[in-house]
Design a protein around this motif. Structure first.
Motif, PDB file in Angstrom:
ATOM      1  N   ASP A 154       0.832  -1.214   0.000  1.00 58.05           N
ATOM      2  CA  ASP A 154       0.000   0.000   0.000  1.00 58.05           C
ATOM      3  C   ASP A 154       0.864   1.262   0.000  1.00 58.05           C
ATOM      4  OD1 ASP A 154      -2.199  -1.617   0.033  1.00 58.05           O
ATOM      5  OD2 ASP A 154      -2.487  -1.506   2.213  1.00 58.05           O
ATOM      6  N   GLU A 155       1.925   1.256   0.811  1.00 56.19           N
ATOM      7  CA  GLU A 155       2.811   2.426   0.851  1.00 56.19           C
ATOM      8  C   GLU A 155       3.516   2.628  -0.481  1.00 56.19           C
ATOM      9  OE1 GLU A 155       4.771   5.718   2.516  1.00 56.19           O
ATOM     10  OE2 GLU A 155       3.008   4.560   3.128  1.00 56.19           O
ATOM     11  N   ARG A 158       1.129   4.307  -2.906  1.00 56.35           N
ATOM     12  CA  ARG A 158       0.973   5.748  -2.645  1.00 56.35           C
ATOM     13  C   ARG A 158       2.197   6.521  -3.120  1.00 56.35           C
ATOM     14  NH1 ARG A 158      -1.563   3.830   2.182  1.00 56.35           N
ATOM     15  NH2 ARG A 158       0.417   3.917   3.295  1.00 56.35           N
ATOM     16  N   ASP A 161       2.154   6.826  -6.925  1.00 55.61           N
ATOM     17  CA  ASP A 161       1.191   7.856  -7.361  1.00 55.61           C
ATOM     18  C   ASP A 161       1.749   9.251  -7.134  1.00 55.61           C
ATOM     19  OD1 ASP A 161      -0.547   5.857  -8.089  1.00 55.61           O
ATOM     20  OD2 ASP A 161      -1.714   5.951  -6.233  1.00 55.61           O
ATOM     21  N   ALA A 162       2.457   9.440  -6.014  1.00 57.71           N
ATOM     22  CA  ALA A 162       3.051  10.754  -5.741  1.00 57.71           C
ATOM     23  C   ALA A 162       4.129  11.097  -6.757  1.00 57.71           C
ATOM     24  CB  ALA A 162       3.625  10.780  -4.322  1.00 57.71           C
TER      25      ALA A 162
END
Length: 493
Positions: A154-155, A158, A161-162
């Motif tokens: 999950d990290e 993220r 995406d950043a």
């Protein structure tokens, strides 16, 4: 070990066939090879004589004086040829037979590319992995770990995406409606004790957007040339000034609203706050153009970044006073010299001018600047549409528009032009042609003209001429021309 260099009880023939370990060698420059006795080499295939193998013991005290001779013997003595042993080939398993454990080990060692790293190290590598900055081995280790660790997966998602946001091709300018959404969210949690009136929100938003632009530019940008343009006497008129000059112009015109609200005029010290008619009559506010010209003439040397703070303080004071004055203040008249507007329309007019001149500044300093929000832009278009009948009547009185064809009683529907504004902030308006007191009606429409919302505002601001307006036209051509030219005549400095 005995004194003659042999271990106690070991026979001489036990060491003759052994590989000799050379002793320490001396420097080549210290050797005199001519004085060194050369050893007798054994014939090919034969064994070396007993004397060819030196003793391995520690030299006696009387032999320690000649280390160079022993070192030279070590250099000249040939070594036995080395024949590498052929490695044993592993047995190939049968096609249906079991695979040996050694084969599994070799295969695992050959195919293993990802190092075994602890969880904390792999978690620390997620940022570098998202930026594609890991080595091939680290990338393989991280990706193997992500298949088994849900929190790290999950990290990693993220972070990836950043990273995508860092490479976007879109504009980095903030959404014009962002401030409104943030304020709405804050006020929803804690309503303001004295809320801003709905008719003043457009002015509040546009002054805030323009102030954000001014905060971002450098000191040298305040002297960047800006070309102001408007439509006057059937032709386009331009005036060159600077970024600081534009802000001074906005502050000069905002002073008209200050006088209507009983506040101090920011130009009182320059003599531009009010003028006296030639006949000696009472004092009346000056027109926006005359106020601006007086301010520019009185500002020498030219204004700099210092003009921003008094302009911004004036905008805050106008919004604060309008919010505290009560509901009846919205209809208070604001005189522009040649015409007057209610305070609520005057603030909307000032919001429109902040956006137009903010766009002029942004083009001069190469800064991204978007149109207002759809709700605020719709109100600005509505104000221009409501002012068009009076502008048509004025042009008709000056002989610049076609004559009135059907006079009707005030409040009755009359001949109209359907103004269809498309896109951002658009809508439908019906413009009365023959009398400002008439009411526009779809049943009495004699023509239709269609424009984009931003394009119509550029026409009203005088940034494009009526002839250049890319408008869809249908119906009475004269009525369409009169409406387009009347729209451009609303512009001013």
């Amino acid at each position: 070990m005995s004194g003659d260099g042999r271990e106690g009880g070991r026979r001489d023939d036990e060491v003759r066939g052994a590989r000799r370990i050379p002793g320490p060698r001396g420097a080549v420059d210290d050797l005199d090879l001519e004085t060194v006795e050369r050893p007798v080499l054994p014939p090919p295939g034969g064994s070396a004589p007993d004397e060819s193998v030196p003793e391995q013991g520690v030299p006696e005290e009387d032999e320690a004086a000649e280390p160079e001779v022993a070192a030279a013997a070590d250099v000249l003595e040939p070594e036995e040829p080395y024949e590498p042993e052929e490695p044993e080939r592993p047995e190939e398993p049968d096609e249906d037979g079991p695979v040996p454990e050694s084969a599994h080990a070799v295969t695992a060692d050959a195919t293993a590319s990802a190092p075994v790293l602890p969880h904390r190290v792999l978690k620390a590598l997620l940022g570098a992995w998202a930026l594609s900055a890991c080595s091939a081995e680290e990338t393989a280790a991280v990706e193997d770990h992500l298949t088994a660790c849900a929190p790290c997966a999950d990290e990693a998602l993220r972070l990836r995406d950043a990273v995508g946001l860092l490479h976007t091709d879109g504009s980095l300018d903030l959404d014009p409606a962002l401030r409104t959404r943030v304020l709405d969210g804050c006020l929803g949690r804690r309503p303001a004790r004295v809320p801003i009136p709905e008719w003043a929100t457009a002015y509040d938003a546009e002054t805030a957007r323009l102030d954000a632009l001014l905060r971002d530019i450098g000191d040298s940008d305040w002297h960047a040339p800006v070309r102001l343009q408007w439509f006057e006497d059937e032709r386009a008129v331009t005036r060159r000034t600077t970024v600081a000059g534009v802000i001074g112009h906005l502050m000069a015109v905002d002073g008209l609203l200050s006088a209507a609200l009983g506040l101090d005029d920011p130009l009182a010290g320059t003599g531009a706050a009010a003028g006296t008619e030639a006949s000696g009559g009472p004092e009346v506010p000056l027109s926006p153009t005359r106020r601006t010209e007086t301010y520019w003439a009185a500002t020498y040397p030219p204004a700099t970044r210092a003009v921003r703070e008094p302009w911004r303080a004036l905008t805050h004071e106008l919004i604060r006073t309008a919010s505290l004055a009560g509901p009846n203040v919205a209809e208070r008249s604001v005189s522009y010299g040649e015409f007057a507007l209610p305070l609520q329309d005057a603030l909307l007019d000032r919001a429109f001018e902040c956006w137009v001149h903010g766009t002029d500044i942004a083009e001069a300093v190469d800064y991204p600047y978007k149109p207002p929000s759809a709700a605020h832009l719709h109100r600005m278009i509505d104000l221009a549409a409501r002012m068009l009948p009076a502008a048509l009547a004025g042009r008709r009185g000056a002989g610049l528009a076609g004559p009135a064809r059907e006079l009707v009683t005030p409040g009755a529907p009359g001949r109209s032009v359907h103004l269809e504004v498309e896109g951002h902030g658009g809508g439908d308006w019906y413009i009365a042609l023959d009398s400002p007191a008439a009411v526009g009606s779809p049943d009495r429409a004699v023509a239709q003209v269609a424009l984009d919302g931003v394009e119509f505002c550029q026409l009203v601001a005088g940034h494009i001429s009526p002839v250049e307006a890319a408008a869809g036209q249908e119906g009475d051509r004269e009525a369409i021309r009169d409406v387009l030219f009347a729209s451009a005549s609303l512009s001013r400095l």
